[in-house]
Scaffold this active site. Structure first.
Site, PDB file in Angstrom:
ATOM      1  N   LYS A 166       0.810  -1.110   0.078  1.00 31.35           N
ATOM      2  CA  LYS A 166       0.213   0.064  -0.153  1.00 31.35           C
ATOM      3  C   LYS A 166       0.800   1.258  -0.056  1.00 31.35           C
ATOM      4  O   LYS A 166       1.822   1.283   0.671  1.00 31.35           O
ATOM      5  CB  LYS A 166      -0.799  -0.155   1.230  1.00 31.35           C
ATOM      6  CG  LYS A 166      -1.947  -1.309   1.226  1.00 31.35           C
ATOM      7  CD  LYS A 166      -2.909  -0.905   0.276  1.00 31.35           C
ATOM      8  CE  LYS A 166      -4.053  -2.185   0.413  1.00 31.35           C
ATOM      9  NZ  LYS A 166      -5.164  -1.961  -0.887  1.00 31.35           N
ATOM     10  N   LYS A 266     -13.187  -8.104  -7.687  1.00 31.47           N
ATOM     11  CA  LYS A 266     -13.741  -8.280  -6.389  1.00 31.47           C
ATOM     12  C   LYS A 266     -15.180  -8.593  -6.693  1.00 31.47           C
ATOM     13  O   LYS A 266     -16.165  -7.620  -6.746  1.00 31.47           O
ATOM     14  CB  LYS A 266     -13.680  -7.041  -5.552  1.00 31.47           C
ATOM     15  CG  LYS A 266     -12.092  -6.988  -5.123  1.00 31.47           C
ATOM     16  CD  LYS A 266     -12.027  -5.488  -4.016  1.00 31.47           C
ATOM     17  CE  LYS A 266     -10.444  -5.386  -3.806  1.00 31.47           C
ATOM     18  NZ  LYS A 266     -10.207  -4.265  -3.228  1.00 31.47           N
TER      19      LYS A 266
HETATM   20 MG    MG Z   1      -7.116  -2.106  -4.478  1.00 35.76          MG
END
Ligand code: MG
Length: 374
Positions: A166, A266
């Site tokens: 991240k 997703k």
């Molecule tokens: Mg992502």
């Protein structure tokens, strides 16, 4: 035939082993909305809503999803007979704009239910062909680049087949450099910005090109495609879209505009499995690299993601970490595990999602529930 006679909504709270930090915020205690569907002959299907507690990743929250399922989505399946799970998505989407996470929780539970009734693995029902799926690790923001590099090294030693970091402005190039130095080219390296940059950062983001990243995930705004196309012109690193992908239409847009070259799918964020299968088919046809993302799911949502990722078009390692990475104790048995080569086995010897829900544990973790009957 699928006839749903009962729907139970449950909120459980599952503490993460350690808080997870991204550019948009921190999750310490995962509030999870579970959907249980009861079929007329006694079969049970499970769904997990991937919405977070806060609207900083996506407009939906677990509270908006609860309301939508209770008032709008649940009534569309309760007492109604479907010929198969592939007919559910259109019924849930009709006249409802957005709320794709809420719809997905119910739609995916219907697929789980159908697989159980057919005594077939969910993966097989979806068209999956793999018996194991490649797993990548996601490392949240850490206190220092050195700490991050240590974690990346440990993850590679554990077997993970891809390392994703991240990043956010101010915590990016240095982090990648440290991790690149630690793990080298032994394993694909990627970064996820969760929308933290603007097009003005293009020349800064171009500095990532030297590391040969597999992709940079969602650098710009969550609903943007046009600026991503501009950015992709200015950097060599392939852009992977996550938040911008709301369905198969957005994948078509991405391809046409050149907004990215990789898709993070997703299922729990885009309305469920039917839409996911459409995206999978398009990515195969257009030769777009595809992988399955994660939303800090429990073992239930993880089961659904692993089943989907067993389809042949998922060509890159997914965010499919084993249970023990996030939870001291999962809510399913057996827990999800990863082998030393970084693969999670697809449970093809079991019908349905391949793991059992530990009802005693779910009950103990439940902070509210509502039961609806046909
Ligand atoms: Mg992502």
């Amino acid at each position: 035939m699928l006839t749903v006679t009962g729907l139970t909504l449950r909120e459980i709270r599952l503490p993460l082993k350690e808080p997870f930090h991204t550019s948009t915020g921190t999750v310490a205690d995962r509030r999870v909305l579970l959907v249980q569907l009861d079929e007329i002959d006694g079969a049970v299907g499970w769904g997990e809503c991937v919405a977070l507690a806060t609207p900083d990743y996506w407009p939906e929250t677990i509270d908006t999803a609860w309301l939508m399922i209770r008032d709008w989505i649940g009534p569309r399946v309760l007492g109604r007979t479907f010929e198969g799970p592939e007919y559910v998505s259109v019924v849930l989407a009709h006249g409802i704009r957005g709320h794709a996470m809420a719809r997905a929780a119910v739609e995916m539970a219907m697929w789980d239910l159908a697989a159980g009734i057919k005594r077939m693995p969910l993966a097989t029902l979806l068209g999956g062909t793999r018996d194991k799926v490649a797993t990548g690790v996601v490392l949240g923001l850490q206190e220092s680049a050195e700490a991050l590099a240590d974690r990346a090294r440990a993850a590679v030693d554990e077997g993970y087949r891809r390392v994703k970091l991240k990043i956010k402005p101010g915590v990016d190039i240095q982090s990648v450099r440290a991790v690149f130095a630690a793990v080298g080219s032994n394993v694909p390296l990627t970064v996820d910005a969760n929308c933290a940059y603007t097009l003005d950062d293009a020349s800064h983001l171009a500095k990532l090109d030297e590391f040969g990243l597999q992709y940079i995930e969602q650098p710009l705004a969550w609903d943007d495609l046009v600026r991503h196309a501009d950015l992709q012109q200015q950097i060599r690193t392939p852009i992977c879209l996550d938040e911008s992908i709301t369905g198969v239409d957005r994948v078509e847009d991405m391809i046409r505009l050149g907004s990215g070259r990789v898709i993070n799918l997703k299922p729990g964020r885009i309305g469920g499995f039917l839409e996911s299968l459409a995206i999978h088919a398009l990515c195969v046809e257009k030769d777009v690299p595809l992988w399955c993302g994660g939303m800090l799911e429990t073992g239930i949502g993880r089961a659904h993601n692993i089943a989907l990722a067993s389809l042949s078009g998922f060509t890159l390692a997914g965010d499919l970490s084993p249970s023990a990475r996030y939870w001291a104790e999962d809510i399913v048995e057996p827990e999800w595990t990863m082998d030393t080569d970084g693969y999670v086995a697809v449970p093809l010897d079991e019908s349905g999602m391949g793991v059992s829900v530990r009802m005693d544990r779910v009950e103990a973790l439940t902070v509210r529930h509502e039961i609806f009957s046909a």
